[in-house]
Design a protein around this motif. Structure first.
Motif, PDB file in Angstrom:
ATOM      1  N   GLU A  96       1.468  -5.005  -1.214  1.00 10.84           N
ATOM      2  CA  GLU A  96       1.768  -5.848  -0.684  1.00 10.84           C
ATOM      3  C   GLU A  96       3.429  -6.004  -0.263  1.00 10.84           C
ATOM      4  O   GLU A  96       4.053  -5.704   1.245  1.00 10.84           O
ATOM      5  CB  GLU A  96       1.706  -6.966  -0.923  1.00 10.84           C
ATOM      6  N   ARG A 145       4.359  -4.266   3.511  1.00 11.03           N
ATOM      7  CA  ARG A 145       5.486  -5.160   4.727  1.00 11.03           C
ATOM      8  C   ARG A 145       6.426  -4.398   5.114  1.00 11.03           C
ATOM      9  O   ARG A 145       6.340  -4.508   7.053  1.00 11.03           O
ATOM     10  CB  ARG A 145       5.769  -6.856   3.571  1.00 11.03           C
ATOM     11  N   GLY A 199      -4.836  -4.759   3.429  1.00 10.26           N
ATOM     12  CA  GLY A 199      -5.324  -4.785   1.879  1.00 10.26           C
ATOM     13  C   GLY A 199      -6.188  -4.139   1.489  1.00 10.26           C
ATOM     14  O   GLY A 199      -7.200  -4.600   1.745  1.00 10.26           O
TER      15      GLY A 199
END
Length: 213
Positions: free
Chosen positions: A63, A67, A84
């Protein structure tokens, strides 16, 4: 991938990118076309280099890295959708992609053969598979050195294996290697491969996934 390595990946890799990795990536990605799946897209270093394709679905399990990649996705030359997921269990329908890309990723996947069979499943028959990877050297002494260093290297670099025989694994998965090019004393290699037509090689069983092109 650990948080520290994920947060500092760009800084750690910056000198390698400047000394030739970006050029190698760009040359390889000229082969990408149609709807593209990139596995292990990381912080999006490849995103600015896609030009000859329609769309990129960028799969990244971290993650933190996903980002970070969003900024590059927003300004990429083609539409990029970061998502993801795990390359060993791809959440996409069979034959969804014209091209599948992986750069410096097979070294960290726990079961690369399983991931490659998943790649074959989601890539269209006759589609293109592109990789840029580091590999175990064929030189006897240097290959053994890589074997010796790998346990410590894996701990330092979040699972990265120095000694994988990636070309052998690609062939074991049933991919047809069309062209390779080696760099930096043969430790890095780019691969242009083809996903054989249905019924050829050792493809995984079909299944319906969540994405359709």
């Amino acid at each position: 991938m650990g948080t520290f390595f994920a947060r500092h990946y760009d800084a750690l890799m910056g000198w390698l990118e400047k000394r030739g990795f970006t050029r190698i990536r760009a040359n390889l990605l000229r082969e990408a076309s149609g709807t593209v799946l990139e596995i292990g897209s990381g912080t999006g270093l490849n995103f600015p280099l896609y030009h000859g394709c329609d769309k990129v679905v960028a799969l990244e399990p971290s993650e933190v890295m996903r980002r970070t990649s969003m900024k590059r996705a927003l300004i990429a030359p083609v539409p990029v959708e970061p998502v993801g997921g795990d390359a060993q269990n791809l959440p996409f329908a069979d034959a969804s992609f014209d091209t599948v890309v992986g750069t410096l990723v097979l070294c960290t996947i726990p079961d690369p053969l399983r991931a490659l069979r998943e790649i074959r499943r989601v890539c269209k028959p006759g589609g293109t598979v592109l990789f840029f990877e580091h590999v175990r050297l064929e030189h006897a002494a240097l290959g053994r050195l890589q074997d010796w260093l790998t346990p410590a290297w894996k701990r330092l670099c979040d699972g990265c294996c120095l000694n994988r025989s990636t070309l052998d694994t690609l062939q074991q998965a049933g991919l047809e290697i069309k062209r390779t090019e080696r760099y930096y004393g043969d430790i890095f290699v780019t691969v242009v491969a083809r996903n054989p037509e249905a019924g050829s090689g050792d493809a995984s069983a079909s299944r319906t996934g969540a994405f359709e092109s």
